[in-house]
Design an enzyme around this catalytic site. Structure first.
Site, mmCIF file in Angstrom:
data_model
loop_
_atom_site.group_PDB
_atom_site.id
_atom_site.type_symbol
_atom_site.label_atom_id
_atom_site.label_comp_id
_atom_site.label_asym_id
_atom_site.label_seq_id
_atom_site.Cartn_x
_atom_site.Cartn_y
_atom_site.Cartn_z
ATOM 1 N N SER A 118 0.836 -1.207 0.000
ATOM 2 C CA SER A 118 0.000 0.000 0.000
ATOM 3 C C SER A 118 0.863 1.247 0.000
ATOM 4 O O SER A 118 0.354 2.340 -0.246
ATOM 5 C CB SER A 118 -0.832 0.099 1.272
ATOM 6 O OG SER A 118 -1.461 -1.083 1.568
ATOM 7 N N HIS A 139 -1.638 -2.913 -6.965
ATOM 8 C CA HIS A 139 -2.289 -2.537 -5.707
ATOM 9 C C HIS A 139 -3.784 -2.764 -5.834
ATOM 10 O O HIS A 139 -4.498 -1.977 -6.471
ATOM 11 C CB HIS A 139 -1.957 -1.066 -5.380
ATOM 12 C CG HIS A 139 -2.428 -0.624 -4.043
ATOM 13 N ND1 HIS A 139 -2.785 0.673 -3.760
ATOM 14 C CD2 HIS A 139 -2.615 -1.309 -2.896
ATOM 15 C CE1 HIS A 139 -3.167 0.757 -2.497
ATOM 16 N NE2 HIS A 139 -3.069 -0.434 -1.951
ATOM 17 N N GLU A 151 -4.296 -0.342 -8.964
ATOM 18 C CA GLU A 151 -3.274 0.657 -9.315
ATOM 19 C C GLU A 151 -2.044 -0.128 -9.777
ATOM 20 O O GLU A 151 -1.508 -0.942 -9.019
ATOM 21 C CB GLU A 151 -2.905 1.511 -8.097
ATOM 22 C CG GLU A 151 -3.975 2.518 -7.700
ATOM 23 C CD GLU A 151 -3.549 3.401 -6.518
ATOM 24 O OE1 GLU A 151 -3.884 4.590 -6.515
ATOM 25 O OE2 GLU A 151 -2.898 2.893 -5.583
ATOM 26 N N ASN A 189 -4.652 6.398 -1.990
ATOM 27 C CA ASN A 189 -4.386 6.678 -0.571
ATOM 28 C C ASN A 189 -3.927 8.114 -0.332
ATOM 29 O O ASN A 189 -4.199 8.692 0.711
ATOM 30 C CB ASN A 189 -3.361 5.691 -0.009
ATOM 31 C CG ASN A 189 -3.995 4.343 0.265
ATOM 32 O OD1 ASN A 189 -5.209 4.239 0.423
ATOM 33 N ND2 ASN A 189 -3.187 3.301 0.295
HETATM 34 N N1 LIG Z 1 -5.821 -5.040 4.158
HETATM 35 C C1 LIG Z 1 -6.031 -4.067 3.278
HETATM 36 O O1 LIG Z 1 -7.071 -3.386 3.270
HETATM 37 C C2 LIG Z 1 -5.004 -3.789 2.197
HETATM 38 C C3 LIG Z 1 -5.392 -3.103 1.042
HETATM 39 C C4 LIG Z 1 -4.466 -2.907 0.017
HETATM 40 C C5 LIG Z 1 -3.172 -3.371 0.183
HETATM 41 N N2 LIG Z 1 -2.797 -4.012 1.335
HETATM 42 C C6 LIG Z 1 -1.409 -4.516 1.440
HETATM 43 O O2 LIG Z 1 -1.442 -5.927 1.211
HETATM 44 C C7 LIG Z 1 -0.391 -6.553 1.959
HETATM 45 C C8 LIG Z 1 -0.987 -7.640 2.833
HETATM 46 O O3 LIG Z 1 -1.947 -7.094 3.694
HETATM 47 P P1 LIG Z 1 -3.048 -7.990 4.433
HETATM 48 O O4 LIG Z 1 -3.996 -7.045 5.072
HETATM 49 O O5 LIG Z 1 -3.543 -9.049 3.510
HETATM 50 O O6 LIG Z 1 -2.139 -8.692 5.569
HETATM 51 P P2 LIG Z 1 -2.504 -9.927 6.518
HETATM 52 O O7 LIG Z 1 -1.771 -9.689 7.779
HETATM 53 O O8 LIG Z 1 -3.974 -10.167 6.542
HETATM 54 O O9 LIG Z 1 -1.839 -11.188 5.752
HETATM 55 C C9 LIG Z 1 -0.465 -11.364 5.599
HETATM 56 C C10 LIG Z 1 -0.173 -12.848 5.376
HETATM 57 O O10 LIG Z 1 1.215 -12.983 5.088
HETATM 58 C C11 LIG Z 1 1.693 -14.148 5.740
HETATM 59 N N3 LIG Z 1 3.133 -14.032 5.882
HETATM 60 C C12 LIG Z 1 3.864 -13.415 6.832
HETATM 61 N N4 LIG Z 1 5.184 -13.543 6.561
HETATM 62 C C13 LIG Z 1 5.272 -14.233 5.401
HETATM 63 C C14 LIG Z 1 6.359 -14.670 4.595
HETATM 64 N N5 LIG Z 1 7.618 -14.408 4.914
HETATM 65 N N6 LIG Z 1 6.079 -15.365 3.481
HETATM 66 C C15 LIG Z 1 4.805 -15.649 3.136
HETATM 67 N N7 LIG Z 1 3.734 -15.250 3.843
HETATM 68 C C16 LIG Z 1 3.973 -14.552 4.968
HETATM 69 C C17 LIG Z 1 0.920 -14.196 7.058
HETATM 70 O O11 LIG Z 1 0.919 -15.528 7.582
HETATM 71 C C18 LIG Z 1 -0.464 -13.744 6.595
HETATM 72 O O12 LIG Z 1 -1.241 -14.840 6.169
HETATM 73 C C19 LIG Z 1 0.317 -5.437 2.726
HETATM 74 O O13 LIG Z 1 1.416 -5.006 1.973
HETATM 75 C C20 LIG Z 1 -0.740 -4.343 2.788
HETATM 76 O O14 LIG Z 1 -0.170 -3.054 2.890
HETATM 77 C C21 LIG Z 1 -3.691 -4.256 2.342
#
Ligand SMILES: NC(=O)c1ccc[n+]([C@@H]2O[C@H](COP(=O)([O-])OP(=O)(O)OC[C@H]3O[C@@H](n4cnc5c(N)ncnc54)[C@H](O)[C@@H]3O)[C@@H](O)[C@H]2O)c1
Length: 282
Positions: A118, A139, A151, A189
């Site tokens: 993000s 994104h 994006e 954002n």
């Molecule tokens: N949640 C949102 O609304 C949103 C929106 C857009 C972008 N993002 C971005 O997406 C990404 C993930 O966010 P999320 O909310 O899904 O996170 P989350 O915490 O829900 O999920 C992350 C996952 O990654 C796994 N993980 C941790 N270390 C790891 C590794 N070394 N290798 C493989 N898997 C690993 C964890 O076990 C978990 O299942 C981030 O970069 C975040 O900024 C999030």
């Protein structure tokens, strides 16, 4: 000829959504996570997500079963070696993503590596990869099966062919891609979170109540959700960290995080996920 598989790294909120839209659009997916239990939870959530589409008559029973059968799960990074594109969605920690990009780029010289970050710099992620021209941002927005935007973020090193490939993939998933340069907060954002921050200033200064600020933007600007209710949905900690990325990235005082927002995060009032944010949730 069958399309090649797509890898999804990280089976959390975003990885689940991305994997769901990929399998329901006909792609084979290899979902990777470090936590075996998380992969099981993800498969369950994806199954439920697809079942909801069946209930709404957007997918037949057979299509639902076929989509689920396209989902592979793994805790071994090497299994992703044959993927055409790998979409990374692990937690927003620079060192974690850099290590992964270094390792993933060593698997297969032809694979495109897309990050769902993000806020982190794609140019820096590309710099640690063996094939920087194949690194790009994809994104997606939460919830991925519902929101139509992707994006596509071009690092300094990203090639035109890489951008074209992920734009085509976004379209294949029924999404609309917009091309964005690698700049703090990208576009959505950078527009959305300062508005939320300003709403927090309005509340802090006693200009209006939280209910009235939200009502004003719903009725006066046709927003489906007021800015403070939206902040509660996104998570106040996430909003604060995006403001900090904007402030660090631009060094411009207009991105100063609202002190009230900081205090609420310190107090653990993070929004819906903690039961209390700008509004209270049962
Ligand atoms: N949640 C949102 O609304 C949103 C929106 C857009 C972008 N993002 C971005 O997406 C990404 C993930 O966010 P999320 O909310 O899904 O996170 P989350 O915490 O829900 O999920 C992350 C996952 O990654 C796994 N993980 C941790 N270390 C790891 C590794 N070394 N290798 C493989 N898997 C690993 C964890 O076990 C978990 O299942 C981030 O970069 C975040 O900024 C999030």
């Amino acid at each position: 000829m069958d399309k090649k598989a797509i890898g999804v790294v990280g089976a959390g909120t975003m990885g689940q959504g991305i994997a769901q839209v990929l399998v329901s659009s006909g792609r084979q997916v290899m979902l990777y996570d470090v936590a075996e239990a998380q992969l099981e939870r993800a498969e369950d959530k994806i199954g439920k997500g697809l079942a909801r589409l069946v209930e709404k008559d957007k997918l037949s029973e057979d299509e639902c079963s076929a989509a689920l059968a396209r989902l592979g799960k793994t805790t071994s990074l090497e299994t992703l070696g044959d993927c055409e594109v790998i979409i990374e969605a692990v937690p927003e920690q620079p060192e974690l993503k850099e290590t992964l990009f270094r390792d993933l780029s060593a698997l297969n010289q032809d694979t495109i590596l897309a990050s769902n970050t993000s806020s982190l710099s794609l140019t820096r992620l590309a710099a640690v990869s063996e094939r920087p021209e194949r690194v790009v941002g994809m994104h997606f927005f939460n919830p991925v099966p519902i929101l139509k935007l992707v994006e596509v973020i071009r690092a300094e090193q990203t090639s035109d062919a890489t951008v074209a490939k992920v734009e085509a993939l976004a379209e294949e998933l029924g999404k609309t891609a917009v091309a964005i340069a690698d700049s703090p907060g990208f576009a959505v954002n950078r527009l959305l979170v300062p508005m939320i921050n300003e709403a927090a200033f309005l509340l802090q200064e006693g200009v209006a109540s939280a209910e009235d600020i939200d009502q004003a933007m719903k009725l006066g600007a046709a927003h489906p959700l007021g800015p403070l209710a939206l902040a509660d949905l996104i998570g106040l900690d996430v909003c604060l960290s995006i403001m900090e990325v904007l402030q660090d990235g631009f060094g411009d005082p207009k991105y100063r995080p609202c002190p009230l927002l900081k205090r609420m995060v310190d107090a653990g009032y993070l929004g819906r996920k903690s039961g209390r944010g700008f509004h209270i949730y049962e």
